[in-house]
Design an enzyme around this catalytic site. Sequence first.
Site, PDB file in Angstrom:
ATOM      1  N   ALA A   1      -2.876  31.083  53.237  1.00 11.08           N
ATOM      2  CA  ALA A   1      -2.272  30.158  54.209  1.00 11.08           C
ATOM      3  C   ALA A   1      -0.865  29.706  53.831  1.00 11.08           C
ATOM      4  O   ALA A   1      -0.548  29.493  52.668  1.00 11.08           O
ATOM      5  CB  ALA A   1      -3.139  28.928  54.431  1.00 11.08           C
ATOM      6  N   GLY A   2      -0.048  29.590  54.851  1.00 18.43           N
ATOM      7  CA  GLY A   2       1.278  28.992  54.701  1.00 18.43           C
ATOM      8  C   GLY A   2       2.406  29.969  54.458  1.00 18.43           C
ATOM      9  O   GLY A   2       3.562  29.574  54.399  1.00 18.43           O
TER      10      GLY A   2
ATOM     11  N   LYS B   1     -15.621  33.425  53.817  1.00 14.19           N
ATOM     12  CA  LYS B   1     -14.453  32.620  53.465  1.00 14.19           C
ATOM     13  C   LYS B   1     -14.740  31.215  53.958  1.00 14.19           C
ATOM     14  O   LYS B   1     -14.920  30.983  55.158  1.00 14.19           O
ATOM     15  CB  LYS B   1     -13.179  33.163  54.120  1.00 14.19           C
ATOM     16  CG  LYS B   1     -11.944  32.494  53.522  1.00 14.19           C
ATOM     17  CD  LYS B   1     -10.704  32.735  54.339  1.00 14.19           C
ATOM     18  CE  LYS B   1     -10.007  31.400  54.529  1.00 14.19           C
ATOM     19  NZ  LYS B   1      -8.842  31.499  55.407  1.00 14.19           N
TER      20      LYS B   1
END
Lengths: 259, 327
Positions: free
Chosen positions: A187-188, A99
């Site tokens: 993410a987030g 990643k």
Amino acid sequence: MADTVAFYGVEVASRLMLGTAQYPSPAILTDAIKRSGSDILTVSLRRESTGGSGGHDFWSMIGRLGVRVLPNTAGCHSAKEAIVTAEMARDVFDTDWIKLEVIGHADTLQPDVFGLVDAARELVGQGFKVFPYTTDDLVVAEKLLAVGCEVLMPWGAPIGSGKGLNNRFGLKAMRAHFPGVPLVVDAGLGVPSHAADAMELGYDAVLLNTAVAKAGDPAGMAEAFALAVKAGRLAYLSGAMEARDMAVPSTPVFGQPFV
Amino acid sequence: MKIAVIGAGVMGLTAAHVCALRGAEVHLYERRPQIGRGCSWYAGGMLALWCEMESAEPLIGELGLESIAYWRMHFPHVVEKGSLVVAPPRDVSELKRFAHRTSHYEWIAREKMAELEPDLASRFETALYFGEEAHLDPRETLDLLRAKLVIDYGAIFHTDTLLSPENAEGDFVLDCRGYEARDVLPDLRGVKGEMLILRTTEVTLSRPVRLLHPRIPVYIVPRADHHFMVGATMIESGDRTRFSARSMVELLNAAYAVHPAFGEAEIVEMGTDVRPAFADNLPRIRRDGRILRLNGLYRHGYLGAPALARRAADIVFDGAVFPEVER
């Protein structure tokens, strides 16, 4: 037929990927992973490896969980740094998956998309199977695909912010623009409904860490996310109704005295 | 009753002390030339029970209460001034999250801050004040424990002595070697920590201050003579030698965020060592015949050692059983 998803030819059943950082203890991390049913875990190499013998205790514990490890280059601020970390990760975890994170801004942890494309090109050339953490920018996405990435991981919101999908329009456009490419919101995400939201948009999977690791009961939250991902995916496959501005009665009311 | 204690860190010293209190003849064996130079030496010394409950298991609360009572009873230099938790203005949500997970605090505003820590009043609009917490100077405490053991109880210290617990003489052997005990505790892992000691006369703190930040939570503990302990990193690693530049940047950044005067401070010391931990980050007593292995205190050395020591003494003297730590 089972509704699986394939990354670089590897089919997995779970569409929820989890990060392994910030948990109160490895035992709680293990519980959370079991409850999530995740088949893929990301592991950050950077910090643990800073000293010779490194984090081998931790890595071997992850190894014993029997899930696929997706090492990440979290915290790398240049293409070069990310490439070195990826090479190290290949040796440690014996996998060509990586990643790829190239952070452009220390404060917002926004990806440096220029460094990202450079690093992806180099790593694909070395035989890596790259999962790039990127923005929802379509041009950047096209360049990542052009250099050989076969998965895209756009952000929902800045890392660790828990804001959900900041730009649904951009993410929808991305889904429409790359119908055949596995897309993962990375993410987030803060709460399970954010994950369901991403899946309802047609994303193939979601990746998250903080929302589970920092929950009061990480294992419970992991399961909550797993259920939300399943619900969102099933909703996407089932074809949602179109929203409209006016009420439409679900049963005819005209002439029925008791309604 | 003759008891051998292997390892003279906070675990070994408190275990020796508690056994001596009950009348045992105690011998301590330490592989280093001086006592207490393992990870106990680099600890913050915060008796921050309520703050730790943010992420620790309930057992730590139970052990912590007992341990704090021990320190208060035996060591008059425990500083009873509570502790403060602050966050940069844009990370106030971290403070709210921390408050949700903890108890025994009060939200304080600028006026109370000015009263508690005048130097921080203009820097933080709001903070959590854990008034019941305390702190101690770990190095002073280790020396006091040693002196107490020698003077009050005639304990014998064998420093510079590498002795395997199996070869120690005594009715019971307390193996308190920390991370060195991996030879017999294969499920023990290392969690590396790095800390700094800074010195500056430009800022005064009366109590430990924790700075919450999504990525680098750091605490600053005031010590004597304008010294400040800044710690500590948490890295999954068994390496105890290298202090990384990145850790230095993070610790100093955090100290600077608490007060810019730390930017001008002298770096007095850089320390690094490895906390011994089991997978659930909880301490254990493992019995192996006449050997009891007390280990896995993780980041809760001063908060856990006295309570674990008392349990070990009850096992030795009374044959007691403690399922919560005998795992």
